[in-house]
Each structure stands twice: as structure tokens, then as C-alpha cells.
Motif scaffolding. Structure first.
Motif, mmCIF file in Angstrom:
data_model
loop_
_atom_site.group_PDB
_atom_site.id
_atom_site.type_symbol
_atom_site.label_atom_id
_atom_site.label_comp_id
_atom_site.label_asym_id
_atom_site.label_seq_id
_atom_site.Cartn_x
_atom_site.Cartn_y
_atom_site.Cartn_z
ATOM 1 N N ARG A 41 0.839 -1.196 0.000
ATOM 2 C CA ARG A 41 0.000 0.000 0.000
ATOM 3 C C ARG A 41 0.875 1.246 0.000
ATOM 4 O O ARG A 41 1.827 1.339 0.783
ATOM 5 N N ILE A 42 0.538 2.202 -0.854
ATOM 6 C CA ILE A 42 1.215 3.493 -0.908
ATOM 7 C C ILE A 42 0.169 4.562 -0.628
ATOM 8 O O ILE A 42 -0.888 4.584 -1.260
ATOM 9 N N LEU A 43 0.468 5.438 0.328
ATOM 10 C CA LEU A 43 -0.453 6.505 0.684
ATOM 11 C C LEU A 43 0.309 7.818 0.744
ATOM 12 O O LEU A 43 1.194 7.997 1.573
ATOM 13 N N THR A 71 -0.197 9.682 -8.444
ATOM 14 C CA THR A 71 -0.977 8.618 -7.806
ATOM 15 C C THR A 71 -1.683 7.767 -8.852
ATOM 16 O O THR A 71 -1.612 6.535 -8.817
ATOM 17 N N ARG A 72 -2.372 8.407 -9.776
ATOM 18 C CA ARG A 72 -3.095 7.657 -10.808
ATOM 19 C C ARG A 72 -2.132 6.861 -11.691
ATOM 20 O O ARG A 72 -2.391 5.696 -12.003
ATOM 21 N N VAL A 85 -2.418 2.633 -4.631
ATOM 22 C CA VAL A 85 -1.773 3.939 -4.479
ATOM 23 C C VAL A 85 -2.875 4.987 -4.351
ATOM 24 O O VAL A 85 -3.726 5.087 -5.239
ATOM 25 N N ASN A 86 -2.861 5.725 -3.262
ATOM 26 C CA ASN A 86 -3.863 6.763 -3.030
ATOM 27 C C ASN A 86 -3.205 7.997 -2.431
ATOM 28 O O ASN A 86 -2.078 7.935 -1.931
ATOM 29 N N TRP A 139 -9.426 -2.544 -3.695
ATOM 30 C CA TRP A 139 -10.301 -1.930 -4.684
ATOM 31 C C TRP A 139 -10.166 -0.421 -4.728
ATOM 32 O O TRP A 139 -10.368 0.192 -5.771
ATOM 33 N N ILE A 140 -9.853 0.212 -3.603
ATOM 34 C CA ILE A 140 -9.701 1.669 -3.589
ATOM 35 C C ILE A 140 -8.269 1.991 -3.973
ATOM 36 O O ILE A 140 -7.325 1.734 -3.209
ATOM 37 N N THR A 141 -8.097 2.511 -5.167
ATOM 38 C CA THR A 141 -6.764 2.864 -5.648
ATOM 39 C C THR A 141 -6.887 3.970 -6.688
ATOM 40 O O THR A 141 -7.956 4.208 -7.252
ATOM 41 N N ALA A 142 -5.798 4.700 -6.886
ATOM 42 C CA ALA A 142 -5.726 5.801 -7.854
ATOM 43 C C ALA A 142 -6.626 6.964 -7.465
ATOM 44 O O ALA A 142 -7.067 7.718 -8.319
ATOM 45 N N GLN A 143 -6.890 7.110 -6.169
ATOM 46 C CA GLN A 143 -7.827 8.123 -5.696
ATOM 47 C C GLN A 143 -7.137 9.213 -4.876
ATOM 48 O O GLN A 143 -6.153 8.963 -4.191
ATOM 49 N N ALA A 144 -7.721 10.402 -4.930
ATOM 50 C CA ALA A 144 -7.388 11.487 -4.009
ATOM 51 C C ALA A 144 -8.613 11.652 -3.118
ATOM 52 O O ALA A 144 -9.690 12.015 -3.605
ATOM 53 N N LEU A 145 -8.474 11.332 -1.845
ATOM 54 C CA LEU A 145 -9.599 11.370 -0.916
ATOM 55 C C LEU A 145 -9.518 12.616 -0.059
ATOM 56 O O LEU A 145 -8.537 12.817 0.667
#
Length: 154
Positions: A41-43, A71-72, A85-86, A139-145
Motif C-alpha cells: 500500500r502506498i499513501l 498517484t493515478r 496507491v492513493n 479496490w480503492i486505488t488511484a484516488q485522491a480522498l
């Protein structure tokens, strides 16, 4: 943090903020993509200023903006290895880092801008961080939250 109108920023100030928030982030991500084991995981740590229109933060927010693209791109490149990656984009936080750049008037305004009338606390970010780095999150990846108490949304 550099809080200064764009028209007043010197080249050395620009270089310093972009070296820290863009160049350093890029090369840390490069190494993480190379070295992280499968299913890792990369954050990244971004900023909610990416969705806000505020004066004085142009260089800071601009130097953080590339994290969304990094990130994307990296998520696509390492996703087949099960790596997510997020980027977490917190809003105004009740930290020394935040207070160092703000006047009491700005702090009061930003408190009023959140839904609950408070600045965020590090503890407010922990549930999201835990979710994003959990082994079960594939499942949650390539996102800016954006986690900011309703300060801004996008």
C-alpha cells in the motif's frame, strides 16, 4: 508551508517548495513502486487546498497538485502486483504546521467553513488511513480522498 501571494514569490522559494512537495514525492513514489512487495500500500499526503480557491496558497497547492497525477499513474503501473496507491487530502488541521501559517482571523474563518465548526484532528484521519492501508483494501486505488469536515468537496 509557503503562504504568500504568487506575485511575491521568489524563484528560490518556488524551487524549495516544489523540490519538497513535487520532486521529492516523485522520487519517493518511484522507489516505492520499485521496492514495495506485491499487495503493498502506498499513501501520499496531499491537501484539500487542491479543491479550494484561496489566496496565498498558490505555490503550496500547486506543488501538491502533481501528487494526484503521480498517484493515478503509479496505481496503473503497479496495480497488477496488487499494490494500491492513493493520496489523502486533509483540510485545515489543528496542528503546529497549520497554525504557523495562519492568523487568528483565518483560523476562525476556517473553523466556520467546516460542517462541525472545528479544525480537523490527526485522529480524524486515522480511520481513513487504516482503511486505505488495510490488506483487505484491494479496490480503492488511484484516488485522491478529501477528508476535511466538509471544508471543500469535489
Amino acid at each position: 508551508m509557503l503562504k504568500k501571494p504568487i506575485v511575491e514569490i521568489e524563484e528560490a522559494e518556488y524551487d524549495a517548495i516544489f523540490n519538497l512537495n513535487t520532486k521529492a514525492a516523485f522520487f519517493v513514489l518511484r522507489e516505492a513502486g520499485r521496492r514495495l512487495r506485491d499487495n503493498g500500500r502506498i499513501l501520499n499526503l496531499g491537501t484539500s487546498l487542491l479543491a479550494a480557491t484561496t489566496g496565498g496558497y498558490g505555490a503550496y497547492a500547486g506543488s501538491k497538485a502533481p501528487l494526484e497525477d503521480f498517484t493515478r499513474a503509479l496505481a496503473k503501473e503497479v496495480g497488477s502486483r496488487g499494490i494500491t496507491v492513493n493520496t489523502l487530502c486533509p483540510g485545515p488541521m489543528d496542528t503546529e504546521f497549520f497554525y504557523a501559517a495562519e492568523t487568528p482571523e483565518a483560523v476562525a474563518y476556517l473553523k466556520r467553513a467546516s460542517i462541525n465548526g472545528e479544525l480537523g484532528k490527526v485522529a480524524d484521519l486515522l480511520p481513513v488511513v487504516k482503511m486505505l492501508v488495510a490488506p483487505s483494501n484491494n479496490w480503492i486505488t488511484a484516488q485522491a480522498l478529501f477528508v476535511n469536515g466538509g471544508f471543500v468537496s469535489r
